[in-house]
Design a protein around this motif. Structure first.
Motif, PDB file in Angstrom:
ATOM      1  N   GLU A  31       3.110  -9.686   3.865  1.00  0.00           N
ATOM      2  CA  GLU A  31       2.690  -8.772   4.933  1.00  0.00           C
ATOM      3  C   GLU A  31       1.376  -9.172   5.598  1.00  0.00           C
ATOM      4  O   GLU A  31       1.148  -8.881   6.762  1.00  0.00           O
ATOM      5  N   GLY A  64      -4.351   4.285   6.491  1.00  0.00           N
ATOM      6  CA  GLY A  64      -3.789   3.016   6.956  1.00  0.00           C
ATOM      7  C   GLY A  64      -3.484   3.060   8.444  1.00  0.00           C
ATOM      8  O   GLY A  64      -3.890   3.986   9.161  1.00  0.00           O
ATOM      9  N   HIS A  65      -2.747   2.062   8.904  1.00  0.00           N
ATOM     10  CA  HIS A  65      -2.463   1.947  10.339  1.00  0.00           C
ATOM     11  C   HIS A  65      -1.578   3.105  10.820  1.00  0.00           C
ATOM     12  O   HIS A  65      -0.810   3.669  10.049  1.00  0.00           O
ATOM     13  N   MET A 118       3.024   0.545  12.122  1.00  0.00           N
ATOM     14  CA  MET A 118       3.720   0.121  10.897  1.00  0.00           C
ATOM     15  C   MET A 118       5.225   0.094  11.120  1.00  0.00           C
ATOM     16  O   MET A 118       5.956  -0.606  10.425  1.00  0.00           O
ATOM     17  N   PHE A 133       7.069  -2.964   9.566  1.00  0.00           N
ATOM     18  CA  PHE A 133       8.048  -2.716   8.504  1.00  0.00           C
ATOM     19  C   PHE A 133       9.487  -2.956   8.978  1.00  0.00           C
ATOM     20  O   PHE A 133      10.360  -3.283   8.167  1.00  0.00           O
ATOM     21  N   GLU A 159       1.587   4.400   0.774  1.00  0.00           N
ATOM     22  CA  GLU A 159       1.329   5.593   1.582  1.00  0.00           C
ATOM     23  C   GLU A 159       2.593   5.893   2.386  1.00  0.00           C
ATOM     24  O   GLU A 159       3.602   5.209   2.200  1.00  0.00           O
ATOM     25  N   ASP A 186       2.034  -7.682  -0.365  1.00  0.00           N
ATOM     26  CA  ASP A 186       0.944  -7.480   0.595  1.00  0.00           C
ATOM     27  C   ASP A 186      -0.335  -7.977  -0.077  1.00  0.00           C
ATOM     28  O   ASP A 186      -0.958  -7.250  -0.851  1.00  0.00           O
ATOM     29  N   THR A 213       4.910   3.228   4.138  1.00  0.00           N
ATOM     30  CA  THR A 213       5.524   2.333   3.165  1.00  0.00           C
ATOM     31  C   THR A 213       6.689   3.044   2.473  1.00  0.00           C
ATOM     32  O   THR A 213       7.737   2.432   2.209  1.00  0.00           O
ATOM     33  N   LEU A 231      -7.521   1.953   4.332  1.00  0.00           N
ATOM     34  CA  LEU A 231      -6.530   2.490   3.395  1.00  0.00           C
ATOM     35  C   LEU A 231      -7.171   3.219   2.229  1.00  0.00           C
ATOM     36  O   LEU A 231      -6.628   4.203   1.734  1.00  0.00           O
ATOM     37  N   HIS A 237       0.860  -1.185   0.000  1.00  0.00           N
ATOM     38  CA  HIS A 237       0.000   0.000   0.000  1.00  0.00           C
ATOM     39  C   HIS A 237       0.897   1.235   0.000  1.00  0.00           C
ATOM     40  O   HIS A 237       1.653   1.447   0.966  1.00  0.00           O
TER      41      HIS A 237
HETATM   42  N1  ADE Z   1       0.115   0.882   5.496  1.00  0.00           N
HETATM   43  C1  ADE Z   1       0.938   0.238   4.658  1.00  0.00           C
HETATM   44  N2  ADE Z   1       0.626  -1.053   4.563  1.00  0.00           N
HETATM   45  C2  ADE Z   1      -0.460  -1.242   5.355  1.00  0.00           C
HETATM   46  C3  ADE Z   1      -1.256  -2.357   5.666  1.00  0.00           C
HETATM   47  N3  ADE Z   1      -1.025  -3.564   5.172  1.00  0.00           N
HETATM   48  N4  ADE Z   1      -2.296  -2.167   6.511  1.00  0.00           N
HETATM   49  C4  ADE Z   1      -2.542  -0.943   7.016  1.00  0.00           C
HETATM   50  N5  ADE Z   1      -1.818   0.127   6.773  1.00  0.00           N
HETATM   51  C5  ADE Z   1      -0.779   0.001   5.949  1.00  0.00           C
END
Ligand code: ADE
Length: 413
Positions: free
Chosen positions: A151, A347-348, A353, A357, A55, A126, A58, A342, A53
């Motif tokens: 992921e 996202g989270h 993350m 990550f 954003e 992912d 990432t 997302l 994703h």
């Molecule tokens: N941001 C980047 N990857 C994500 C994911 N898999 N879930 C939630 N937020 C994210």
């Protein structure tokens, strides 16, 4: 060398840079790893293919991998989660990216294919689309890929199914199954970001309403917990009797969706399956019910059924579509039934993350140094513990240690 980046607009980079800067200030574990990578460059000579994703968090992972010396090439793992300004900033920072927000299914796949044109030795996926496309279209490349990391739960399910059929030709580390992933990202991450996506899109109250959570895995648990915290009455729908018992003891009501359908004000799917909320349920729902999905694919809420039952559909505002049913009721579908955290949010949270990550970066490094056989592999436990310890250190939280007698006592059984 492979193809050059294809993105919406490089001029958007300054806005993306600001987002990445904000996220990076809240990702201490990744920052710790970056400081080491800048000295040792452990991934020099490697090309990494990322399908994630796209954003801000990432982008910071991609930055970390670049700091480690890798050539980083990325595409989106969902066309609606791509943030064009972040992608522009990534390209400006020297990362090759193929992604445009809202791209067609054809372009989405073409972008994945362009990542494969770069012949990555290591993949971060992912949801499993990049690994799946590589196996379907690049038999020669698949032999050369030394491994990858997955992921998310859906991706791991797909990989396990491929491995069972003997169809997975390289090793994949199931990052999703590490403690520092699912206990935090799936539960607290999805719990918070799903409600963030729903609330910022609808701007409606949750307190006093009835929320139906469908699926009580780690993501469902978190989403239900946060709904309760917002003051909702929570109903959980499950197919697994153990998880259903857990939902009961967590204080939720449990019943089949056929019964919950007439009670809910919000319905949130988190199952990883398809056709979960469908015609027979839509017909029973209250006027004004809100439908959202937090699972990886947009197949949990059956959109064809919703269309077939409707006399009209109308985009109320970005992220909210009204379906007027033949029975006179209107149901509101958020973010086209794509993952709402997302597609209708960012996202989270960054701190979450950071852990996921950091695990990804450590596992990529591990793959670069070790030869694993084809199949699905767990994250080495030392890496899981390393992320947990680094995060505590960053927070300034100390914990106790066992003394030698205690270790002996535990081992003496
Ligand atoms: N941001 C980047 N990857 C994500 C994911 N898999 N879930 C939630 N937020 C994210």
């Amino acid at each position: 060398m492979g193809p050059k980046s294809e993105i919406a607009n490089i001029e958007l980079a300054p806005s993306g840079e600001k987002k990445i800067h904000w996220a990076s200030a809240h990702m201490p574990v990744l920052n710790y790893l970056i400081a080491g990578y800048e000295q040792t460059k452990p991934l020099k000579g490697f090309t990494l293919g990322l399908c994630l994703h796209l954003e801000a968090k990432t982008a910071y992972l991609a930055h970390a991998l670049k700091c480690a010396g890798a050539n980083v090439v990325a595409c989106a793992s969902n066309p609606l989660s791509t943030q064009d300004d972040v992608v522009a900033a990534m390209v400006k920072a020297g990362i090759t990216v193929f992604a445009v927000h809202g791209s067609s299914p054809q372009d989405y796949e073409r972008y994945l294919s362009m990542v494969l044109d770069w012949e990555p030795q290591i993949i971060i996926d992912d949801g499993g689309d990049l690994v799946s496309l590589a196996h379907a279209t690049r038999p020669e490349l698949v032999k050369k890929i030394i491994g990858g990391c997955e992921e998310t739960t859906t991706g791991v399910t797909r990989l396990r199914s491929m491995a069972k059929e003997g169809a997975l030709e390289f090793p994949m580390i199931s990052v999703n199954d590490a403690n520092c992933k699912y206990l935090f990202d799936n539960r607290y991450g999805t719990g918070q970001s799903t409600w963030d996506g729903i609330n910022r899109t609808t701007n409606l109250v949750v307190a006093g309403k009835c929320v139906v959570i469908i699926g009580y895995g780690w993501c469902g648990r978190g989403t239900a917990m946060r709904a309760k915290g917002l003051g909702a009455r929570v109903i959980v729908c499950e197919v697994d009797p153990i998880k259903a018992n857990e939902a009961l003891m967590d204080g939720h009501e449990v019943m089949p969706l056929a019964k919950a359908a007439e009670k809910g004000d919000y319905f949130v799917t988190v199952t990883g399956n398809f056709g979960v909320v469908r015609g027979e349920h839509f017909e029973r729902m209250k006027n004004g019910a809100v439908l959202a999905n937090a699972g990886h694919f947009d197949v949990e809420i059956c959109k064809p059924d919703l269309e077939a039952l409707s006399v009209s559909r109308n985009l109320i505002k970005p992220g909210i579509e009204a379906f007027k049913l033949k029975n006179g009721n209107t149901l509101y579908l958020l973010a086209e039934g794509r993952l709402v955290n997302l597609a209708a949010g960012d996202g989270h949270p960054a701190e979450i993350m950071d852990m996921s990550f950091a695990l990804q970066a450590l596992c990529v490094e591990y793959l670069s140094r070790n030869t694993l056989p084809p199949g699905v592999h767990p994250v080495p436990f030392e890496l899981d513990q390393q992320v947990a310890s680094l995060r505590l250190e960053a927070l300034g939280v100390e914990i106790d240690t066992l003394d030698p007698q205690q270790v002996k006592y535990l081992n003496s059984w």
